[in-house]
Design an enzyme around this catalytic site. Structure first.
Site, mmCIF file in Angstrom:
data_model
loop_
_atom_site.group_PDB
_atom_site.id
_atom_site.type_symbol
_atom_site.label_atom_id
_atom_site.label_comp_id
_atom_site.label_asym_id
_atom_site.label_seq_id
_atom_site.Cartn_x
_atom_site.Cartn_y
_atom_site.Cartn_z
ATOM 1 N N ARG A 176 0.818 -1.221 0.000
ATOM 2 C CA ARG A 176 0.000 0.000 0.000
ATOM 3 C C ARG A 176 0.853 1.272 0.000
ATOM 4 N NH1 ARG A 176 -2.325 -3.579 -1.358
ATOM 5 N NH2 ARG A 176 -4.230 -4.513 -0.562
ATOM 6 N N SER A 226 -10.973 0.621 3.436
ATOM 7 C CA SER A 226 -10.153 0.215 4.578
ATOM 8 C C SER A 226 -9.383 1.416 5.117
ATOM 9 C CB SER A 226 -9.168 -0.881 4.170
ATOM 10 O OG SER A 226 -9.850 -2.041 3.758
ATOM 11 N N GLU A 296 -4.118 3.839 6.218
ATOM 12 C CA GLU A 296 -4.046 3.650 4.766
ATOM 13 C C GLU A 296 -4.620 4.869 4.054
ATOM 14 O OE1 GLU A 296 -6.299 0.666 1.729
ATOM 15 O OE2 GLU A 296 -5.039 -0.294 3.243
#
EC number: 1.3.1.98
Length: 305
Positions: A176, A226, A296
């Site tokens: 990520r 998320s 994130e």
């Protein structure tokens, strides 16, 4: 510099209706929060982006770039200077097993175009709500796949408006993350190398992933997907759930009852509600399990005065 002058000048550079003053940025994010942009522009081609950058550099005006706002929280004070939306830069071409997609194209749409051409490799992206540019920026992934597996090169624009082609190695992909969090390049287009596949098999896999996503994720409410990265040898959602935080609400934002890894805007929540809830969850999980959850989702903009 006077933002009215900036607005007037950029209105001569971009098409009518593509330059706005004091635009509410909550209208441009999935979570539906965010204050005003001093000047908001939505270019339709690379030349217009270059003109905006050249002008901003000449007068030392800060520039912030937005994709489709799926993985970003814009603070309630908004964004100073010029905010550039890339949602109109959406071209996609297919040549053999290669797809070239511009930054503003939805990665979901690109995965469907791959299906239409019987190309396999992007099935994992069929439920990712971001743009191509955003997907590269964070090396988006799901269900065992990620952008770095299929990307071969990308065209970027430097902070001076220069176009460059970068190979995959230059992206420094990780979980990520990519090099773009630490430089000032703007992702303009990506080249994906896929493989020939069987239409029915590709579609079946995409249908299965779509069913899993719809059954497990709170798609009925605005969210950023998320919130936290997956910690080593664990899952953020499980840690949050085991901390008893599902349903925890601050203001109008709550930890989803359907999936603890999501925070949803259930009642006209603000960016500050969202940020406060993130901090509360991080603090609680660290106290209970000794695990520090890493965000994130990106947070940008100014605090409200």
């Amino acid at each position: 510099m006077n933002m009215q002058e900036v607005y007037k000048y950029l209105s001569t550079v971009l098409p009518e209706g593509h330059v706005k003053q004091d635009e509410m940025l909550k209208n441009h994010t999935h979570i539906k929060v965010g204050g005003k942009a001093d000047v908001f522009v939505a270019p339709t081609n690379y030349d217009e982006i270059q003109e905006v950058i050249k002008y901003a550099n000449e007068y030392n005006i800060p520039v912030t770039f937005l994709g489709n706002g799926s993985n970003v929280i814009i603070k309630d004070g908004g964004i100073r200077g010029i905010t550039v939306s890339l949602i109109h830069i959406t071209g996609v071409t297919v040549t053999g097993t290669t797809i070239v997609a511009q930054c503003g194209a939805a990665i979901i749409d690109v995965s469907r175009i791959a299906l239409d051409h019987n190309l396999t490799g992007l099935e994992f992206a069929c439920g990712i709500p971001g743009s191509v540019g955003g997907a590269l920026y964070m090396n988006a992934g799901a269900y065992g796949g990620e952008i770095s597996f299929v990307l071969t090169e990308a065209v970027v624009m430097t902070g001076d408006g220069e176009l460059r082609t970068l190979t995959k190695e230059a992206f420094e992909f990780g979980y990520r993350k990519s090099v773009f969090a630490n430089n000032h390049y703007i992702i303009l287009e990506a080249r994906f190398e896929l493989e020939e596949g069987v239409h029915e098999e590709i579609k079946a896999k995409m249908d299965d992933l779509t069913f899993k996503r719809e059954s497990k994720q709170p798609l009925e409410y605005p969210s950023c997907g998320s919130v936290f990265k997956r910690p080593p040898n664990n899952f953020a959602g499980k840690l949050i759930q085991d901390s008893g935080l599902q349903g925890k609400r601050i203001g109008g934002v709550e930890v989803s009852l359907k999936h603890a890894g999501f925070m949803v805007n259930v009642d006209n929540g603000t960016a500050q509600d969202y940020i406060d809830l993130i901090h509360f969850v991080q603090k609680t999980v660290e106290e209970k399990f000794g695990v520090k959850l890493e965000r994130e989702v990106r947070i940008i903009g100014e605090d409200k005065e």
